[in-house]
Scaffold this motif. Structure first.
Motif, PDB file in Angstrom:
ATOM      1  N   THR A  10      -0.460 -53.851-146.685  1.00  0.00           N
ATOM      2  CA  THR A  10       0.942 -53.418-146.705  1.00  0.00           C
ATOM      3  C   THR A  10       1.807 -54.404-147.481  1.00  0.00           C
ATOM      4  O   THR A  10       2.673 -54.007-148.273  1.00  0.00           O
ATOM      5  CB  THR A  10       1.468 -53.292-145.261  1.00  0.00           C
ATOM      6  OG1 THR A  10       0.683 -52.321-144.562  1.00  0.00           O
ATOM      7  CG2 THR A  10       2.935 -52.853-145.258  1.00  0.00           C
ATOM      8  N   LEU A  45       3.914 -53.657-150.722  1.00  0.00           N
ATOM      9  CA  LEU A  45       5.362 -53.854-150.598  1.00  0.00           C
ATOM     10  C   LEU A  45       5.895 -54.734-151.719  1.00  0.00           C
ATOM     11  O   LEU A  45       6.961 -54.448-152.293  1.00  0.00           O
ATOM     12  CB  LEU A  45       5.696 -54.472-149.239  1.00  0.00           C
ATOM     13  CG  LEU A  45       7.181 -54.675-148.910  1.00  0.00           C
ATOM     14  CD1 LEU A  45       7.940 -53.358-148.996  1.00  0.00           C
ATOM     15  CD2 LEU A  45       7.334 -55.288-147.522  1.00  0.00           C
ATOM     16  N   CYS A  72      13.194 -44.349-151.734  1.00  0.00           N
ATOM     17  CA  CYS A  72      12.946 -45.578-150.964  1.00  0.00           C
ATOM     18  C   CYS A  72      12.121 -45.288-149.715  1.00  0.00           C
ATOM     19  O   CYS A  72      11.189 -46.027-149.389  1.00  0.00           O
ATOM     20  CB  CYS A  72      14.268 -46.234-150.588  1.00  0.00           C
ATOM     21  SG  CYS A  72      15.184 -46.910-151.979  1.00  0.00           S
ATOM     22  N   THR A  73      12.464 -44.209-149.017  1.00  0.00           N
ATOM     23  CA  THR A  73      11.717 -43.843-147.803  1.00  0.00           C
ATOM     24  C   THR A  73      10.285 -43.471-148.142  1.00  0.00           C
ATOM     25  O   THR A  73       9.341 -43.891-147.444  1.00  0.00           O
ATOM     26  CB  THR A  73      12.412 -42.676-147.089  1.00  0.00           C
ATOM     27  OG1 THR A  73      13.770 -43.023-146.793  1.00  0.00           O
ATOM     28  CG2 THR A  73      11.695 -42.330-145.792  1.00  0.00           C
ATOM     29  N   PHE A 120      14.068 -52.800-148.770  1.00  0.00           N
ATOM     30  CA  PHE A 120      12.702 -53.323-148.873  1.00  0.00           C
ATOM     31  C   PHE A 120      12.599 -54.731-148.280  1.00  0.00           C
ATOM     32  O   PHE A 120      11.580 -55.089-147.690  1.00  0.00           O
ATOM     33  CB  PHE A 120      12.250 -53.322-150.330  1.00  0.00           C
ATOM     34  CG  PHE A 120      12.145 -51.952-150.930  1.00  0.00           C
ATOM     35  CD1 PHE A 120      11.415 -50.963-150.310  1.00  0.00           C
ATOM     36  CD2 PHE A 120      12.801 -51.643-152.117  1.00  0.00           C
ATOM     37  CE1 PHE A 120      11.327 -49.682-150.842  1.00  0.00           C
ATOM     38  CE2 PHE A 120      12.723 -50.376-152.663  1.00  0.00           C
ATOM     39  CZ  PHE A 120      11.980 -49.379-152.023  1.00  0.00           C
ATOM     40  N   THR A 131       3.611 -47.244-148.577  1.00  0.00           N
ATOM     41  CA  THR A 131       3.213 -48.650-148.462  1.00  0.00           C
ATOM     42  C   THR A 131       2.501 -48.914-147.142  1.00  0.00           C
ATOM     43  O   THR A 131       1.412 -49.503-147.112  1.00  0.00           O
ATOM     44  CB  THR A 131       4.472 -49.543-148.570  1.00  0.00           C
ATOM     45  OG1 THR A 131       4.974 -49.475-149.903  1.00  0.00           O
ATOM     46  CG2 THR A 131       4.147 -50.982-148.245  1.00  0.00           C
ATOM     47  N   TRP A 132       3.099 -48.464-146.039  1.00  0.00           N
ATOM     48  CA  TRP A 132       2.501 -48.702-144.724  1.00  0.00           C
ATOM     49  C   TRP A 132       1.250 -47.859-144.512  1.00  0.00           C
ATOM     50  O   TRP A 132       0.265 -48.330-143.918  1.00  0.00           O
ATOM     51  CB  TRP A 132       3.531 -48.450-143.626  1.00  0.00           C
ATOM     52  CG  TRP A 132       4.586 -49.512-143.559  1.00  0.00           C
ATOM     53  CD1 TRP A 132       5.781 -49.538-144.220  1.00  0.00           C
ATOM     54  CD2 TRP A 132       4.524 -50.743-142.827  1.00  0.00           C
ATOM     55  NE1 TRP A 132       6.476 -50.689-143.931  1.00  0.00           N
ATOM     56  CE2 TRP A 132       5.736 -51.445-143.082  1.00  0.00           C
ATOM     57  CE3 TRP A 132       3.591 -51.317-141.977  1.00  0.00           C
ATOM     58  CZ2 TRP A 132       6.016 -52.694-142.514  1.00  0.00           C
ATOM     59  CZ3 TRP A 132       3.870 -52.558-141.400  1.00  0.00           C
ATOM     60  CH2 TRP A 132       5.063 -53.225-141.679  1.00  0.00           C
ATOM     61  N   THR A 137       8.246 -46.563-148.989  1.00  0.00           N
ATOM     62  CA  THR A 137       7.967 -47.369-147.794  1.00  0.00           C
ATOM     63  C   THR A 137       6.876 -46.744-146.943  1.00  0.00           C
ATOM     64  O   THR A 137       5.965 -47.434-146.478  1.00  0.00           O
ATOM     65  CB  THR A 137       9.258 -47.527-146.961  1.00  0.00           C
ATOM     66  OG1 THR A 137      10.267 -48.138-147.763  1.00  0.00           O
ATOM     67  CG2 THR A 137       9.000 -48.388-145.741  1.00  0.00           C
ATOM     68  N   ASN A 157      12.089 -54.365-144.687  1.00  0.00           N
ATOM     69  CA  ASN A 157      10.679 -54.067-144.407  1.00  0.00           C
ATOM     70  C   ASN A 157       9.829 -55.324-144.463  1.00  0.00           C
ATOM     71  O   ASN A 157       8.912 -55.503-143.650  1.00  0.00           O
ATOM     72  CB  ASN A 157      10.151 -53.037-145.411  1.00  0.00           C
ATOM     73  CG  ASN A 157      10.433 -51.614-145.011  1.00  0.00           C
ATOM     74  OD1 ASN A 157       9.651 -50.979-144.322  1.00  0.00           O
ATOM     75  ND2 ASN A 157      11.583 -51.109-145.424  1.00  0.00           N
TER      76      ASN A 157
END
Length: 335
Positions: free
Chosen positions: A108, A112, A139-140, A60, A146-147, A143, A63
C-alpha cells in the motif's frame, strides 16, 4: 494451512548482538512508537479539521498518516513485549498475520507514494487542469485501488509462504515474522516460493519506482522552464518532502529483499529503521517543511485554546452568581 504443519508457534530471537541492552532499546522503541502514533494522528486530525487542507495533496497525505499509524503497530507491540522480558513466542496464526499485514501495508505504501508522485506531476505540469483531473472521484478511486492493491499483494505472499510445511526448528532469527526468516524454517523445497516472492516484491517495487521516476523527470523538466527563481524554488519545495519519504522507503526494500546475500544483523537494523523510525519521521518531514500544515496546526491549537478560555470565562460568573445567591444561613461557616 495448519494441515501442512506440525509447528504451532514460533520463537522470535529478537535483534542480534543486543544482549544486555534490552531496557535501553525498549525505551527508545517505545518513544519512537508513541511519537509515530501521536505525530501521525495529529497530522490526520489537522487535515480533517482544516478546510484549507481539503485538497488532493493533503488527502493523500492523510492516507499516509493512517498508514504510518498502522504500519509500526504490526510488529512494534510484540517486539516491545519481548524486550520487556515477556514471552518471545508467537502463534503460527500470529506469524502469518504479521507477514500478511506487513506486506499488505508495504505494498500500500509503495502504491501510495506512486499516486502522490502522480498528484505532484499533475499539479506542476498541468496546473490549469489540476482540479479537473484530480477531482474527488479520481482521488477516491486512486486511494481505494492503492489499499486493494496492497491487500492483494500481501495475500499472495502470505499464501505462498504458509502453504509450505513447517515441522521444526521454529526459531525465527528476527524480531518479527518476515519472508526471508520464515522461509528458512520450511521443511520443503523453497526455491519456487523464493523466486515468486522475490519477483512479486521486485516487480511491485520496480514498477512503482519507474512510475515515480518518470513523474519526477517530467516535473523537473517543467520546473526548469519556470523563469522565476522564486517560482522554481517553490515548485521544488512542494516535492522535497515526498522525495525524502521515497528515499527512506526504497532504501530498506532494496537492502532487505532485492540483494543476493543475507545478513541477519544488517537485516534487523534496516527493518528497525523501516518499522519504527521512518513512520515517526514522516510527521516531521511533512509538517516542519510544509507551511500550510504548520499554519493549520497553529490555527487549530489557537482555536482550542480560545474555546477553553471562553469556557473558563463562562464558568467564573456562574460560580460567582451561585455564591452570591446563597442566603446568610448557607454562607455561615459550619461550627
Amino acid at each position: 494451512m495448519n494441515n501442512y504443519t506440525s509447528v504451532k508457534e514460533f520463537i522470535l530471537l529478537g535483534i542480534p548482538h543486543t544482549e544486555g541492552l534490552e531496557n535501553m532499546i525498549f525505551v527508545l522503541f517505545l518513544a519512537f512508537y508513541l511519537f509515530a502514533l501521536l505525530g501521525n494522528l495529529l497530522i490526520f486530525v489537522t487535515i480533517l479539521a482544516s478546510s484549507s487542507l481539503h485538497t488532493p495533496m493533503y488527502f493523500f497525505l492523510g492516507n499516509l498518516s493512517v498508514f504510518d499509524i498502522f504500519f509500526p503497530s504490526v510488529n512494534s507491540p510484540k517486539m516491545m513485549v519481548s524486550l520487556a522480558g515477556r514471552s518471545r513466542t508467537i502463534s503460527y496464526q500470529g506469524c502469518a498475520s504479521q507477514v500478511f499485514f506487513y506486506h499488505t501495508l508495504g505494498g500500500t505504501e509503495c502504491f501510495l507514494y506512486t499516486v502522490m508522485a502522480y498528484d505532484r506531476f499533475v499539479a506542476i505540469c498541468h496546473p490549469m487542469r489540476y482540479t479537473v483531473i484530480m477531482n474527488q472521484r479520481m482521488c477516491t478511486s486512486l486511494t481505494v485501488c492503492t489499499w486493494l492493491g496492497g491487500c492483494v499483494h500481501g495475500s499472495i505472499l502470505t499464501f505462498l509462504i504458509f502453504k509450505l510445511p513447517y515441522c521444526g526448528p521454529n526459531e525465527v532469527d528476527s524480531f518479527f515474522c518476515d519472508i526471508p526468516v520464515v522461509l528458512s524454517l520450511a521443511c520443503a523445497d523453497t526455491s519456487l516460493a523464493q523466486m515468486v516472492s522475490f519477483t512479486n516484491i521486485g516487480v511491485v517495487a520496480l514498477v512503482c519506482f519507474l512510475l515515480i521516476l518518470l513523474s519526477y523527470i517530467r516535473i523537473v523538466l517543467s520546473i526548469l522552464k519556470i523563469h522565476s527563481s522564486e517560482g522554481r524554488r517553490r515548485a521544488f519545495s512542494t516535492c522535497s518532502a515526498h522525495l525524502t519519504s521515497i528515499l527512506l522507503f526504497y532504501g530498506p526494500v532494496i537492502l532487505v529483499y532485492l540483494r543476493p546475500a543475507s545478513s541477519p544483523w544488517l537485516d534487523s537494523v534496516v527493518q528497525v529503521l523501516n518499522n519504527v523510525i521512518t513512520p515517526s519521521l514522516n510527521p516531521l518531514i511533512y509538517s516542519l517543511r510544509n507551511k500550510d500544515v504548520k499554519v493549520a496546526l497553529r490555527k487549530m491549537v489557537s482555536q482550542d485554546a480560545s474555546v477553553l478560555g471562553h469556557k473558563q470565562e463562562a464558568l467564573v460568573p456562574h460560580c460567582i452568581g451561585t455564591v452570591g445567591s446563597l442566603g446568610p444561613a448557607e454562607m455561615k461557616p459550619t461550627e
